[in-house]
Design a protein around this motif. Sequence first.
Motif, short mmCIF file in Angstrom:
data_model
loop_
_atom_site.label_atom_id
_atom_site.label_comp_id
_atom_site.label_asym_id
_atom_site.label_seq_id
_atom_site.Cartn_x
_atom_site.Cartn_y
_atom_site.Cartn_z
N LYS A 81 -28.44 62.56 96.82
CA LYS A 81 -29.02 62.41 98.15
C LYS A 81 -27.97 62.31 99.25
CE LYS A 81 -33.14 60.02 96.44
NZ LYS A 81 -33.96 58.76 96.53
N GLY A 82 -26.70 62.48 98.89
CA GLY A 82 -25.66 62.40 99.90
C GLY A 82 -24.42 61.69 99.39
N LEU A 83 -23.41 61.63 100.24
CA LEU A 83 -22.08 61.13 99.87
C LEU A 83 -22.12 59.74 99.26
CD1 LEU A 83 -18.97 61.34 99.97
CD2 LEU A 83 -19.08 60.45 102.30
N TYR A 84 -22.76 58.80 99.93
CA TYR A 84 -22.69 57.41 99.47
C TYR A 84 -23.53 57.18 98.22
CZ TYR A 84 -20.27 56.72 103.87
OH TYR A 84 -19.37 56.81 104.90
N TYR A 85 -24.60 57.97 98.04
CA TYR A 85 -25.33 57.91 96.78
C TYR A 85 -24.42 58.35 95.64
CZ TYR A 85 -29.73 57.39 99.36
OH TYR A 85 -30.75 56.94 100.15
N ALA A 86 -23.66 59.42 95.86
CA ALA A 86 -22.74 59.92 94.83
C ALA A 86 -21.63 58.91 94.56
CB ALA A 86 -22.16 61.26 95.25
N MET A 87 -21.15 58.26 95.58
CA MET A 87 -20.10 57.26 95.40
C MET A 87 -20.62 56.08 94.59
SD MET A 87 -18.43 57.72 99.17
CE MET A 87 -17.09 56.55 99.17
N ASN A 121 -23.94 50.66 101.01
CA ASN A 121 -25.24 50.54 101.68
C ASN A 121 -25.65 51.92 102.17
OD1 ASN A 121 -27.43 50.09 103.35
ND2 ASN A 121 -26.53 48.31 104.38
N THR A 122 -26.57 52.55 101.46
CA THR A 122 -26.96 53.92 101.80
C THR A 122 -27.87 53.98 103.03
OG1 THR A 122 -28.76 53.77 100.17
CG2 THR A 122 -26.69 54.78 99.45
N GLY A 123 -28.14 52.82 103.62
CA GLY A 123 -28.82 52.82 104.91
C GLY A 123 -27.92 53.35 106.02
N TYR A 124 -26.60 53.34 105.75
CA TYR A 124 -25.64 53.95 106.68
C TYR A 124 -25.29 55.34 106.16
CZ TYR A 124 -24.98 49.14 108.30
OH TYR A 124 -25.17 47.88 108.79
N ARG A 125 -25.43 56.35 106.98
CA ARG A 125 -25.18 57.73 106.55
C ARG A 125 -23.73 58.15 106.75
NH1 ARG A 125 -28.76 62.05 109.06
NH2 ARG A 125 -27.64 63.26 107.48
N PHE A 126 -23.04 57.51 107.70
CA PHE A 126 -21.70 57.99 108.06
C PHE A 126 -20.62 56.93 107.94
CE2 PHE A 126 -24.88 60.31 110.56
CZ PHE A 126 -24.63 61.61 110.14
N SER A 127 -20.98 55.65 107.91
CA SER A 127 -19.96 54.59 107.97
C SER A 127 -20.16 53.51 106.91
CB SER A 127 -19.96 53.95 109.37
OG SER A 127 -19.54 54.88 110.34
N ALA A 128 -20.81 53.85 105.81
CA ALA A 128 -21.00 52.86 104.75
C ALA A 128 -19.67 52.42 104.15
CB ALA A 128 -21.92 53.41 103.67
N ASP A 129 -18.63 53.26 104.26
CA ASP A 129 -17.32 52.87 103.75
C ASP A 129 -16.73 51.71 104.55
OD1 ASP A 129 -17.12 54.58 105.94
OD2 ASP A 129 -15.37 55.65 105.18
N PHE A 130 -16.99 51.66 105.85
CA PHE A 130 -16.53 50.58 106.70
C PHE A 130 -17.18 49.26 106.26
CE2 PHE A 130 -16.77 48.52 111.09
CZ PHE A 130 -15.46 48.09 111.06
N ASP A 131 -18.49 49.30 106.07
CA ASP A 131 -19.23 48.13 105.60
C ASP A 131 -18.73 47.71 104.23
OD1 ASP A 131 -21.78 46.35 105.70
OD2 ASP A 131 -22.04 47.49 103.85
N TRP A 132 -18.46 48.66 103.35
CA TRP A 132 -18.00 48.38 101.98
C TRP A 132 -16.66 47.66 101.99
CZ3 TRP A 132 -13.96 50.15 98.78
CH2 TRP A 132 -14.15 50.01 97.40
N THR A 150 -18.06 67.26 113.60
CA THR A 150 -18.88 67.60 114.76
C THR A 150 -19.00 66.42 115.70
OG1 THR A 150 -20.96 66.90 113.76
CG2 THR A 150 -20.24 69.15 113.29
N THR A 151 -19.15 66.72 116.96
CA THR A 151 -19.31 65.66 117.96
C THR A 151 -20.52 64.80 117.63
OG1 THR A 151 -18.33 67.08 119.64
CG2 THR A 151 -19.63 65.20 120.41
N ALA A 152 -21.59 65.43 117.16
CA ALA A 152 -22.81 64.69 116.84
C ALA A 152 -22.55 63.69 115.73
CB ALA A 152 -23.92 65.65 116.45
N ASN A 153 -21.88 64.12 114.66
CA ASN A 153 -21.61 63.20 113.56
C ASN A 153 -20.64 62.11 113.94
OD1 ASN A 153 -23.35 64.60 111.93
ND2 ASN A 153 -21.78 65.54 110.66
N ARG A 154 -19.65 62.43 114.76
CA ARG A 154 -18.71 61.42 115.21
C ARG A 154 -19.44 60.35 116.01
NH1 ARG A 154 -15.41 64.36 118.11
NH2 ARG A 154 -13.93 64.80 116.45
N ARG A 155 -20.33 60.79 116.87
CA ARG A 155 -21.09 59.83 117.68
C ARG A 155 -21.96 58.95 116.80
NH1 ARG A 155 -23.42 63.28 120.70
NH2 ARG A 155 -21.76 63.33 122.26
N LYS A 156 -22.64 59.56 115.82
CA LYS A 156 -23.48 58.77 114.92
C LYS A 156 -22.65 57.78 114.11
CE LYS A 156 -26.94 62.44 114.47
NZ LYS A 156 -27.50 63.49 113.59
N SER A 157 -21.47 58.21 113.69
CA SER A 157 -20.60 57.33 112.93
C SER A 157 -20.17 56.13 113.78
CB SER A 157 -19.37 58.10 112.45
OG SER A 157 -18.46 57.24 111.80
#
Length: 250
Positions: A67-73, A168-179, A206-213
């Motif tokens: 389901k995405g990066l953090y799920y795989a991690m 925490n897969t509730g974060y799509r872009f910055s779960a590594d920071f929380d971890w 992308t600018t969009a992903n950076r902003r979301k992160s």
Amino acid sequence: MSTPFISIITVTYNAATTVGPTLESIKKQTFTDYEFILMDGASTDNTLDIVEQADIKSARIFSSPDKGLYYAMNKGLGEAKGKYVMFLNAGDSLHSENSLQEIFDAADHDDTPGVVYGQTDIVDMSRKKIADRHLIAPEHLTLDSFREGMVVCHQAFVALRRIAPLFNTGYRFSADFDWCIQCLQHARRVAYTGSTLIDYLLEGITTANRRKSLIERFRIMSYYYGLFPTLKRHFGFARRFLKYQKALKQ
């Protein structure tokens, strides 16, 4: 099976153009008490062929949709058997052939640290250094250090497996920071290698992903450190980021 000192976890999806240097940097390590775990998201290119041809003897390769990066991690953490765990993205690499040895040496084995960390260089596709990372890791890392942002690159942040939480897969872009913050909460001691451990591939985000992160990081920092202190710090963060972007373009 004996417990390896460290589990290196790499997540891939159609990474044929970037994974080569990652594999090469692992294979040339002088320190060999590690396992390499590849969590692939069912790539449709020849990523898996490249990994298998690298013939890393300790490799365990898994490939299935996720389901995405953090799920795989998280799946990688579930498979890890090492005393310590580290994550190495496709395209990033261990800085030198002695990087794992430096991590081992910094982990004072009479007083096991919960976290071992080092510095990061920013490189291009030719592996040429472009710049230092925009945040230099402090010589003395504490939980409060992360009030200033992601002061240690996630790839250069090695955690004792028994204290490492799931992402925490509730974060799509910055779960590594929380971890990383959660690891520091549970680390009785932290050790600094005093060296550069990781070459981080500069990618087009992308600018969009950076902003979301950045929005996610703001939420995380507010949760751990308080809303108003985080708001105040972000005015300085904006100036710092613009200055770094200007320096990269020079």
